[in-house]
Design a protein around this motif. Structure first.
Motif, PDB file in Angstrom:
ATOM      1  N   THR A 104       0.825  -1.206   0.000  1.00  0.00           N
ATOM      2  CA  THR A 104       0.000   0.000   0.000  1.00  0.00           C
ATOM      3  C   THR A 104       0.855   1.251   0.000  1.00  0.00           C
ATOM      4  OG1 THR A 104      -1.761  -1.143   1.221  1.00  0.00           O
ATOM      5  CG2 THR A 104      -1.806   1.262   1.227  1.00  0.00           C
ATOM      6  N   ALA A 105       1.822   1.293   0.899  1.00  0.00           N
ATOM      7  CA  ALA A 105       2.661   2.482   1.033  1.00  0.00           C
ATOM      8  C   ALA A 105       3.467   2.745  -0.226  1.00  0.00           C
ATOM      9  CB  ALA A 105       3.593   2.327   2.237  1.00  0.00           C
ATOM     10  N   ARG A 106       4.054   1.694  -0.809  1.00  0.00           N
ATOM     11  CA  ARG A 106       4.873   1.877  -2.022  1.00  0.00           C
ATOM     12  C   ARG A 106       3.996   2.266  -3.215  1.00  0.00           C
ATOM     13  NH1 ARG A 106      10.254   0.094  -1.897  1.00  0.00           N
ATOM     14  NH2 ARG A 106      10.857  -1.187  -0.103  1.00  0.00           N
ATOM     15  N   ARG A 107       2.828   1.661  -3.353  1.00  0.00           N
ATOM     16  CA  ARG A 107       1.953   1.983  -4.476  1.00  0.00           C
ATOM     17  C   ARG A 107       1.493   3.430  -4.401  1.00  0.00           C
ATOM     18  NH1 ARG A 107      -2.964   2.685  -4.259  1.00  0.00           N
ATOM     19  NH2 ARG A 107      -3.271   1.506  -2.312  1.00  0.00           N
ATOM     20  N   GLU A 108       1.037   3.844  -3.246  1.00  0.00           N
ATOM     21  CA  GLU A 108       0.568   5.210  -3.070  1.00  0.00           C
ATOM     22  C   GLU A 108       1.690   6.219  -3.311  1.00  0.00           C
ATOM     23  OE1 GLU A 108      -2.273   6.742  -2.399  1.00  0.00           O
ATOM     24  OE2 GLU A 108      -3.607   4.995  -2.217  1.00  0.00           O
ATOM     25  N   THR A 109       2.895   5.897  -2.865  1.00  0.00           N
ATOM     26  CA  THR A 109       4.026   6.813  -3.053  1.00  0.00           C
ATOM     27  C   THR A 109       4.380   6.940  -4.522  1.00  0.00           C
ATOM     28  OG1 THR A 109       4.864   6.246  -0.855  1.00  0.00           O
ATOM     29  CG2 THR A 109       6.413   7.277  -2.382  1.00  0.00           C
ATOM     30  N   PHE A 110       4.340   5.836  -5.247  1.00  0.00           N
ATOM     31  CA  PHE A 110       4.600   5.887  -6.683  1.00  0.00           C
ATOM     32  C   PHE A 110       3.549   6.730  -7.388  1.00  0.00           C
ATOM     33  CE2 PHE A 110       3.976   3.978 -10.963  1.00  0.00           C
ATOM     34  CZ  PHE A 110       5.180   4.385 -11.523  1.00  0.00           C
TER      35      PHE A 110
ATOM     36  N   GLY B 102       6.044   9.485  -7.690  1.00  0.00           N
ATOM     37  CA  GLY B 102       6.834   8.779  -8.688  1.00  0.00           C
ATOM     38  C   GLY B 102       8.002   7.993  -8.158  1.00  0.00           C
ATOM     39  N   LEU B 103       8.061   7.719  -6.850  1.00  0.00           N
ATOM     40  CA  LEU B 103       9.147   6.903  -6.300  1.00  0.00           C
ATOM     41  C   LEU B 103       8.908   5.446  -6.667  1.00  0.00           C
ATOM     42  CD1 LEU B 103      11.719   6.741  -4.546  1.00  0.00           C
ATOM     43  CD2 LEU B 103      10.215   6.407  -2.560  1.00  0.00           C
ATOM     44  N   ILE B 104       9.791   4.900  -7.500  1.00  0.00           N
ATOM     45  CA  ILE B 104       9.626   3.543  -8.019  1.00  0.00           C
ATOM     46  C   ILE B 104       9.661   2.517  -6.881  1.00  0.00           C
ATOM     47  CG2 ILE B 104      10.601   1.790  -9.563  1.00  0.00           C
ATOM     48  CD1 ILE B 104      11.749   4.112 -11.208  1.00  0.00           C
ATOM     49  N   PRO B 105       8.716   1.568  -6.833  1.00  0.00           N
ATOM     50  CA  PRO B 105       8.702   0.559  -5.770  1.00  0.00           C
ATOM     51  C   PRO B 105       9.742  -0.529  -6.000  1.00  0.00           C
ATOM     52  CG  PRO B 105       6.853   0.219  -7.252  1.00  0.00           C
ATOM     53  CD  PRO B 105       7.521   1.486  -7.701  1.00  0.00           C
ATOM     54  N   ASP B 106      11.004  -0.135  -6.014  1.00  0.00           N
ATOM     55  CA  ASP B 106      12.131  -1.032  -6.262  1.00  0.00           C
ATOM     56  C   ASP B 106      12.774  -1.379  -4.922  1.00  0.00           C
ATOM     57  OD1 ASP B 106      14.694  -2.091  -6.809  1.00  0.00           O
ATOM     58  OD2 ASP B 106      14.776  -1.063  -8.739  1.00  0.00           O
ATOM     59  N   ARG B 107      12.653  -2.647  -4.492  1.00  0.00           N
ATOM     60  CA  ARG B 107      13.139  -3.048  -3.167  1.00  0.00           C
ATOM     61  C   ARG B 107      14.664  -3.136  -3.091  1.00  0.00           C
ATOM     62  NH1 ARG B 107       8.101  -5.716  -3.299  1.00  0.00           N
ATOM     63  NH2 ARG B 107       6.863  -5.210  -1.452  1.00  0.00           N
ATOM     64  N   GLU B 108      15.359  -3.041  -4.211  1.00  0.00           N
ATOM     65  CA  GLU B 108      16.815  -3.010  -4.178  1.00  0.00           C
ATOM     66  C   GLU B 108      17.330  -1.587  -4.059  1.00  0.00           C
ATOM     67  OE1 GLU B 108      18.569  -5.137  -7.397  1.00  0.00           O
ATOM     68  OE2 GLU B 108      17.784  -7.089  -6.729  1.00  0.00           O
ATOM     69  N   ARG B 109      16.765  -0.701  -4.841  1.00  0.00           N
ATOM     70  CA  ARG B 109      17.197   0.697  -4.778  1.00  0.00           C
ATOM     71  C   ARG B 109      16.532   1.458  -3.635  1.00  0.00           C
ATOM     72  NH1 ARG B 109      16.828   3.578 -10.470  1.00  0.00           N
ATOM     73  NH2 ARG B 109      14.880   2.398 -10.714  1.00  0.00           N
ATOM     74  N   VAL B 110      15.383   0.959  -3.181  1.00  0.00           N
ATOM     75  CA  VAL B 110      14.671   1.575  -2.058  1.00  0.00           C
ATOM     76  C   VAL B 110      14.271   0.465  -1.092  1.00  0.00           C
ATOM     77  CG1 VAL B 110      12.830   3.153  -1.382  1.00  0.00           C
ATOM     78  CG2 VAL B 110      13.756   3.272  -3.697  1.00  0.00           C
ATOM     79  N   PRO B 111      15.236  -0.093  -0.339  1.00  0.00           N
ATOM     80  CA  PRO B 111      14.946  -1.237   0.525  1.00  0.00           C
ATOM     81  C   PRO B 111      14.139  -0.859   1.770  1.00  0.00           C
ATOM     82  CG  PRO B 111      17.214  -0.526   0.803  1.00  0.00           C
ATOM     83  CD  PRO B 111      16.663   0.263  -0.341  1.00  0.00           C
TER      84      PRO B 111
ATOM     85  N   ASP C  55      19.470   5.103  -4.186  1.00  0.00           N
ATOM     86  CA  ASP C  55      19.798   5.716  -5.472  1.00  0.00           C
ATOM     87  C   ASP C  55      19.330   7.171  -5.481  1.00  0.00           C
ATOM     88  OD1 ASP C  55      20.257   6.448  -8.060  1.00  0.00           O
ATOM     89  OD2 ASP C  55      19.146   4.780  -8.973  1.00  0.00           O
ATOM     90  N   ASN C  56      20.254   8.083  -5.229  1.00  0.00           N
ATOM     91  CA  ASN C  56      19.900   9.496  -5.169  1.00  0.00           C
ATOM     92  C   ASN C  56      19.744  10.140  -6.537  1.00  0.00           C
ATOM     93  OD1 ASN C  56      20.011   9.175  -2.441  1.00  0.00           O
ATOM     94  ND2 ASN C  56      21.483  10.809  -2.070  1.00  0.00           N
ATOM     95  N   THR C  57      19.900   9.334  -7.603  1.00  0.00           N
ATOM     96  CA  THR C  57      19.700   9.876  -8.945  1.00  0.00           C
ATOM     97  C   THR C  57      18.245   9.736  -9.392  1.00  0.00           C
ATOM     98  OG1 THR C  57      20.203   7.798 -10.104  1.00  0.00           O
ATOM     99  CG2 THR C  57      22.073   9.225  -9.534  1.00  0.00           C
ATOM    100  N   MET C  58      17.425   9.048  -8.602  1.00  0.00           N
ATOM    101  CA  MET C  58      16.022   8.868  -8.968  1.00  0.00           C
ATOM    102  C   MET C  58      15.325  10.226  -8.977  1.00  0.00           C
ATOM    103  SD  MET C  58      15.288   5.469  -6.630  1.00  0.00           S
ATOM    104  CE  MET C  58      13.670   5.091  -7.297  1.00  0.00           C
ATOM    105  N   GLN C  59      14.549  10.470 -10.012  1.00  0.00           N
ATOM    106  CA  GLN C  59      13.896  11.765 -10.187  1.00  0.00           C
ATOM    107  C   GLN C  59      12.406  11.680  -9.872  1.00  0.00           C
ATOM    108  OE1 GLN C  59      15.494  14.718 -11.013  1.00  0.00           O
ATOM    109  NE2 GLN C  59      17.289  13.436 -10.601  1.00  0.00           N
TER     110      GLN C  59
END
Length: 337
Positions: free
Chosen positions: A113-119, A123-132, A157-161
């Motif tokens: 829920t939290a990752r979907r809503e944030t995306f 636009g924060l990608i729900p990537d568990r490697e780059r955003v564990p 990953d601080n390059t995520m836009q």
């Protein structure tokens, strides 16, 4: 992305915590070369934290989750991303908030829920490697009827836009996580339109079950641009994340002595006949009485684990420990005289 300072489908079972392999603090040290020791320790503490009530199955229709997105700034300090809600929203218009929202049919866990809503919002990608995932916290009660669970993650990953959904979010900015343990300005007062306005303020009201509840408010330093302070539920969540991470109490009193814990507030809502949370339990075939008892009574074996913090009391206990330590030091000094 981060910058310093700057319908008919069948319902799925909703598990509050699904088991994923958590990263180690060594991974963060390798990925974040500027990591300060206090930031490294904060991340490790959050990684080791295990909430006590996340296995309780709350009714989906009255459940929500927020993401607490942390990242490391250029100087190695931890920051949290916050958003300014759109002024056109029907609820909480223009508020400073964490990204999040209500549970939807496709969500299996609060993390989903939290990752979907944030995306959807920023636009924060729900990537568990780059955003564990760091941890899932104890649930909070919002508006005396909605159970909100915070999910803490670290952006590696601080390059995520960002890609803002302007119908929901006007802008995003960051604030030092440690600033939610301070009662004085963590930034230069020139950023405040009126320096006489205190950085940290509180408001209290009577709780229906007895006692008083204190809510906190923190300036952002962006008030001149129309950004509201961090207050209410968002402030409470960030205070507790900071307490759990840095393992020390804020320099202000968190709650009055007779304040109910979050567990007590949720249990009271579950036991109140007309409360929407209890009505949702009835509608979804959940025994609200059993749930309330489960929330208020934690198995003894959990209490013996060092990584299980009774977060409702951690700040108050540390304040008391600090006072006791100060008294002991004064006694020692008197003895030496």
């Amino acid at each position: 992305m981060p910058t310093d300072e700057s319908a008919s489908a069948p319902r799925q079972p909703y598990d509050y915590v699904r088991t994923f392999s958590k990263p180690t603090v060594e991974l963060f040290e390798a990925a974040l070369p500027t990591l300060k020791e206090e930031s490294r320790q904060c991340i490790e503490n959050l990684l080791n934290y295990r909430a006590r009530h996340t296995q309780v199955k709350f009714p989906r229709s009255q459940s929500a989750a927020v993401l607490v997105p942390l990242f490391i700034g250029r100087a190695g300090n931890l920051y949290v991303l916050l958003s300014r809600r759109s002024a056109s929203l029907r609820q909480y218009a223009g508020d400073t908030a964490l990204p999040g929202g209500k549970v939807e049919l496709q969500d299996i866990t609060v993390e989903d829920t939290a990752r979907r809503e944030t995306f959807e919002e920023i636009g924060l990608i729900p990537d568990r490697e780059r955003v564990p995932l760091l941890c899932v916290m104890e649930p909070f009660l919002a508006g005396n009827q909605m159970v909100v669970t915070p999910v803490v993650v670290l952006i590696l990953d601080n390059t995520m836009q960002p890609s803002l959904n302007e119908s929901e979010v006007t802008s995003i900015f960051s604030q030092p996580l440690a600033s939610f343990l301070a009662s004085s300005f963590p930034f230069h007062p020139y950023r405040i339109p009126d320096p006489s306005i205190p950085y940290h303020t509180t408001a209290e009201w009577e709780w229906s079950g007895g006692g008083r509840i204190r809510m906190h408010s923190f300036l952002t330093g962006r008030e001149a641009d129309g950004v509201k302070p961090v207050f209410g539920l968002t402030a409470s969540i960030l205070i507790y994340v900071a307490i759990l991470g840095y393992r020390h109490a804020p320099d202000f009193e968190l709650q009055p002595p007779n304040a109910p814990t979050q567990a007590q507030q949720i249990a009271c809502a579950l036991l109140t006949p007309s409360n929407p949370l209890r009505l949702a339990c009835e509608g979804e075939g959940i025994n609200a009485n059993v749930m309330a008892e489960s929330i208020l009574h934690t198995p003894q074996e959990l209490n013996s684990r060092p990584d299980m913090i009774e977060w409702d009391k951690s700040g108050r206990e540390r304040e008391n420990a600090g006072r006791q330590s100060g008294q002991n030091e004064r006694k020692d000094g008197d003895a030496k005289l």
